[in-house]
Design a protein around this motif. Structure first.
Motif, PDB file in Angstrom:
ATOM      1  N   ARG A  38       0.832  -1.214   0.000  1.00 15.51           N
ATOM      2  CA  ARG A  38       0.000   0.000   0.000  1.00 15.51           C
ATOM      3  C   ARG A  38       0.861   1.256   0.000  1.00 15.51           C
ATOM      4  O   ARG A  38       1.806   1.378   0.765  1.00 15.51           O
ATOM      5  CB  ARG A  38      -0.879  -0.014   1.237  1.00 15.51           C
ATOM      6  CG  ARG A  38      -1.842   1.129   1.346  1.00 15.51           C
ATOM      7  CD  ARG A  38      -2.715   0.884   2.561  1.00 15.51           C
ATOM      8  NE  ARG A  38      -3.795   1.831   2.669  1.00 15.51           N
ATOM      9  CZ  ARG A  38      -3.925   2.677   3.676  1.00 15.51           C
ATOM     10  NH1 ARG A  38      -3.046   2.701   4.651  1.00 15.51           N
ATOM     11  NH2 ARG A  38      -4.939   3.512   3.711  1.00 15.51           N
ATOM     12  N   SER A  40       0.785   5.301   0.672  1.00 19.35           N
ATOM     13  CA  SER A  40       0.038   6.370   1.324  1.00 19.35           C
ATOM     14  C   SER A  40       0.918   7.614   1.393  1.00 19.35           C
ATOM     15  O   SER A  40       2.106   7.563   1.067  1.00 19.35           O
ATOM     16  CB  SER A  40      -0.404   5.951   2.732  1.00 19.35           C
ATOM     17  OG  SER A  40       0.717   5.680   3.542  1.00 19.35           O
ATOM     18  N   VAL A  56       0.108  -4.440   3.579  1.00 18.65           N
ATOM     19  CA  VAL A  56      -1.247  -4.292   4.097  1.00 18.65           C
ATOM     20  C   VAL A  56      -1.808  -5.693   4.327  1.00 18.65           C
ATOM     21  O   VAL A  56      -1.582  -6.602   3.524  1.00 18.65           O
ATOM     22  CB  VAL A  56      -2.127  -3.446   3.137  1.00 18.65           C
ATOM     23  CG1 VAL A  56      -2.313  -4.108   1.792  1.00 18.65           C
ATOM     24  CG2 VAL A  56      -3.459  -3.142   3.747  1.00 18.65           C
ATOM     25  N   ALA A  59      -7.640  -5.518   2.908  1.00 20.30           N
ATOM     26  CA  ALA A  59      -8.033  -4.560   1.879  1.00 20.30           C
ATOM     27  C   ALA A  59      -9.032  -3.569   2.467  1.00 20.30           C
ATOM     28  O   ALA A  59      -9.959  -3.956   3.175  1.00 20.30           O
ATOM     29  CB  ALA A  59      -8.640  -5.278   0.682  1.00 20.30           C
ATOM     30  N   ASN A  60      -8.829  -2.296   2.184  1.00 19.26           N
ATOM     31  CA  ASN A  60      -9.745  -1.242   2.606  1.00 19.26           C
ATOM     32  C   ASN A  60     -10.595  -0.881   1.397  1.00 19.26           C
ATOM     33  O   ASN A  60     -10.055  -0.548   0.340  1.00 19.26           O
ATOM     34  CB  ASN A  60      -8.944  -0.034   3.100  1.00 19.26           C
ATOM     35  CG  ASN A  60      -9.811   1.063   3.655  1.00 19.26           C
ATOM     36  OD1 ASN A  60     -10.975   1.210   3.290  1.00 19.26           O
ATOM     37  ND2 ASN A  60      -9.245   1.854   4.544  1.00 19.26           N
ATOM     38  N   ASP A  63      -9.670   2.235  -0.655  1.00 24.28           N
ATOM     39  CA  ASP A  63      -8.373   2.299  -1.331  1.00 24.28           C
ATOM     40  C   ASP A  63      -8.529   1.936  -2.805  1.00 24.28           C
ATOM     41  O   ASP A  63      -9.380   1.118  -3.167  1.00 24.28           O
ATOM     42  CB  ASP A  63      -7.376   1.336  -0.688  1.00 24.28           C
ATOM     43  CG  ASP A  63      -6.882   1.803   0.669  1.00 24.28           C
ATOM     44  OD1 ASP A  63      -7.203   2.939   1.071  1.00 24.28           O
ATOM     45  OD2 ASP A  63      -6.165   1.028   1.325  1.00 24.28           O
ATOM     46  N   ARG A  65      -7.378  -0.087  -5.869  1.00 28.50           N
ATOM     47  CA  ARG A  65      -6.733  -1.393  -6.005  1.00 28.50           C
ATOM     48  C   ARG A  65      -6.171  -1.519  -7.419  1.00 28.50           C
ATOM     49  O   ARG A  65      -6.900  -1.323  -8.399  1.00 28.50           O
ATOM     50  CB  ARG A  65      -7.749  -2.499  -5.750  1.00 28.50           C
ATOM     51  CG  ARG A  65      -7.182  -3.874  -5.897  1.00 28.50           C
ATOM     52  CD  ARG A  65      -8.268  -4.919  -5.789  1.00 28.50           C
ATOM     53  NE  ARG A  65      -7.704  -6.219  -6.067  1.00 28.50           N
ATOM     54  CZ  ARG A  65      -7.736  -7.231  -5.218  1.00 28.50           C
ATOM     55  NH1 ARG A  65      -8.344  -7.096  -4.070  1.00 28.50           N
ATOM     56  NH2 ARG A  65      -7.190  -8.381  -5.545  1.00 28.50           N
ATOM     57  N   PHE A  74      -2.129  -1.287  -3.490  1.00 27.30           N
ATOM     58  CA  PHE A  74      -3.213  -0.422  -3.043  1.00 27.30           C
ATOM     59  C   PHE A  74      -2.707   1.006  -2.921  1.00 27.30           C
ATOM     60  O   PHE A  74      -1.566   1.235  -2.537  1.00 27.30           O
ATOM     61  CB  PHE A  74      -3.735  -0.871  -1.671  1.00 27.30           C
ATOM     62  CG  PHE A  74      -4.350  -2.237  -1.665  1.00 27.30           C
ATOM     63  CD1 PHE A  74      -5.687  -2.415  -1.977  1.00 27.30           C
ATOM     64  CD2 PHE A  74      -3.598  -3.352  -1.327  1.00 27.30           C
ATOM     65  CE1 PHE A  74      -6.263  -3.671  -1.960  1.00 27.30           C
ATOM     66  CE2 PHE A  74      -4.158  -4.618  -1.303  1.00 27.30           C
ATOM     67  CZ  PHE A  74      -5.493  -4.779  -1.622  1.00 27.30           C
ATOM     68  N   ASP A  76      -3.791   4.400  -0.897  1.00 26.32           N
ATOM     69  CA  ASP A  76      -4.621   4.904   0.185  1.00 26.32           C
ATOM     70  C   ASP A  76      -5.688   5.851  -0.363  1.00 26.32           C
ATOM     71  O   ASP A  76      -5.384   6.793  -1.100  1.00 26.32           O
ATOM     72  CB  ASP A  76      -3.719   5.619   1.186  1.00 26.32           C
ATOM     73  CG  ASP A  76      -4.488   6.341   2.256  1.00 26.32           C
ATOM     74  OD1 ASP A  76      -5.348   5.711   2.897  1.00 26.32           O
ATOM     75  OD2 ASP A  76      -4.231   7.537   2.459  1.00 26.32           O
TER      76      ASP A  76
END
Length: 118
Positions: A38, A40, A56, A59-60, A63, A65, A74, A76
């Motif tokens: 990820r 950010s 990470v 998975a958020n 985010d 992908r 990913f 952020d």
């Protein structure tokens, strides 16, 4: 009724082949619970924002992908506005190795290159 088609949405950030390979290398050595890598932009440094790449484990949904040949990358969700249109590369020379960002949204950077401002 006319049929509508949607074109694929371009990725928020472009990874060069060297960056994709580095993601693959990282995922090959990743902790067992890692689902991807990820990017950010935490607040840090003299200019305000820095690039941070970490494993990470979950998975958020907010985010971005990006599926690469070597693993999932990913971005952020809170950092997307700062990164749209950027290119991420992996560069190695005799003395350093690291991700390098070409970010059209960056308006300035600190002298050491560790942080940027938008």
């Amino acid at each position: 009724m006319a049929e509508t088609t949607t074109r694929p949405r371009p990725a928020a950030i472009i990874l060069t082949p060297a960056a994709e390979q580095r993601v693959a290398d990282l995922m090959a050595r990743a902790p067992a619970d890692a689902v991807g890598v990820r990017l950010s932009t935490p607040r840090r440094g003299c200019s305000g924002l820095a690039y941070s790449v970490d494993y990470v484990t979950q998975a958020n949904p907010v985010d971005e992908r990006i599926d690469t040949p070597g693993g999932t990358f990913f971005v952020d969700g809170a950092s997307l506005l700062y990164l749209i249109g950027s290119t991420m590369d992996w560069v190695e020379d005799d003395f350093t190795a690291g991700f390098v960002f070409n970010n059209p949204n960056a308006k300035g950077a600190c002298g050491c290159g560790e942080s940027f401002t938008v």
